[in-house]
Enzyme design. Structure first.
Site, mmCIF file in Angstrom:
data_model
loop_
_atom_site.group_PDB
_atom_site.id
_atom_site.type_symbol
_atom_site.label_atom_id
_atom_site.label_comp_id
_atom_site.label_asym_id
_atom_site.label_seq_id
_atom_site.Cartn_x
_atom_site.Cartn_y
_atom_site.Cartn_z
ATOM 1 N N SER A 1 0.860 -1.187 0.000
ATOM 2 C CA SER A 1 0.000 0.000 0.000
ATOM 3 C C SER A 1 0.891 1.229 0.000
ATOM 4 C CB SER A 1 -0.887 0.009 1.254
ATOM 5 O OG SER A 1 -1.542 1.253 1.413
ATOM 6 N N TYR B 1 -1.617 0.747 10.567
ATOM 7 C CA TYR B 1 -1.598 0.246 9.190
ATOM 8 C C TYR B 1 -0.287 0.619 8.516
ATOM 9 C CZ TYR B 1 -3.510 -0.865 4.548
ATOM 10 O OH TYR B 1 -3.740 -1.401 3.293
#
Length: 266
Positions: A152, A165
């Protein structure tokens, strides 16, 4: 079709495809980018072993695409061992596509939820490691194996409320880079695809736990990426001639110039 005949058909197809490196394991296959990747690859004749925890979703995907659904939790050792055995029995693969992962919570570090952080590390980092470790001997033996990890842009730049995250995806990004260095001598191709804002059915909902809050993530953004957009990039990357290694592919919608700059209208 019976279970035995389905496995036999998968064995025959996989045996044919593996010589052409067109057999793959795809994790996270029950939804979002993983599901879209299964569709993209099977549409081009790949043998795909679709892996996720939700058996009912895999069964539906299997019926629609011809993929072989194998329910498994990629962070559980017994499930990983069973998955490896099933894929080996069916003829093996030359490509491993680690898509399973996700985010939980948007807390600042000072209010971090330990369970959320542990879950994110477990699925994004330990799951990727366990699957890769299990399949490396098979991929090395193939001679032209490929590992693709979906990370990501959260693993490339930190942002407020994203620390958990960020940490998990930074770690997965680091694992991917180390693997590329370690496995080059085995002619193993290691690819990283790092998407930005992707509007999927479940990602924001699972992260925030509320449909209204999830909708606000995409509010006013013209043409966020879709799961199919990312899956098409994944398909291209693993279908390119093996000597072509797309080390890192960052893909964002035009409206997202950076993690901290997102154009919203209206």
């Amino acid at each position: 079709m019976t279970e035995d005949s389905r496995i036999t058909a998968a064995q025959n197809q996989a045996a044919q495809n593996i010589s052409q490196n067109r057999a793959a394991v795809v994790t996270g296959a029950s939804t979002g980018i993983g599901e879209a990747t299964v569709r993209a690859l099977t549409a081009e004749g790949w043998t795909v072993f679709a892996v996720a925890r939700r058996a009912e979703r895999l069964a539906a995907l299997e019926a629609e695409t011809g993929a072989v659904g194998i329910p498994a939790d990629i962070a559980e050792d017994d499930d990983v061992a069973n998955l490896l055995a099933r894929v080996t029995e069916a003829g093996g693969v030359g490509t491993l596509i680690n898509i399973a992962g996700g985010a939980r919570g948007a807390d600042y570090v000072g209010a971090a939820n330990t369970e959320d952080w542990e879950w994110m590390y477990r699925v994004n980092v330990l799951g990727t490691m366990k699957l890769t470790r299990a399949f490396l001997p098979m991929l090395r033996a193939n001679g032209e194996g490929t590992v693709l990890n979906l990370t990501s842009t959260a693993g490339l730049a930190a942002y407020e409320g994203g620390a958990g995250y960020n940490a998990a995806k930074f770690a997965q990004h680091a694992v991917t880079g180390a693997l590329r260095l370690e496995e080059a001598e085995h002619n193993l191709r290691v690819i990283e695809v790092a998407p930005g804002l992707v509007q999927t059915e479940e990602f924001a909902l699972n992260r925030l736990g509320d449909q209204g809050a999830a909708a606000k993530v995409y509010q006013g953004v013209e043409k966020p990426l879709t799961a199919a957009d990312v899956a098409d990039v994944v398909r291209y990357a693993v279908s390119a001639p093996h000597h072509v290694n797309l080390d890192q592919i960052v893909i964002r919608p035009v409206a997202q110039a950076a993690n901290h700059k997102l154009i919203r209208k209206g």
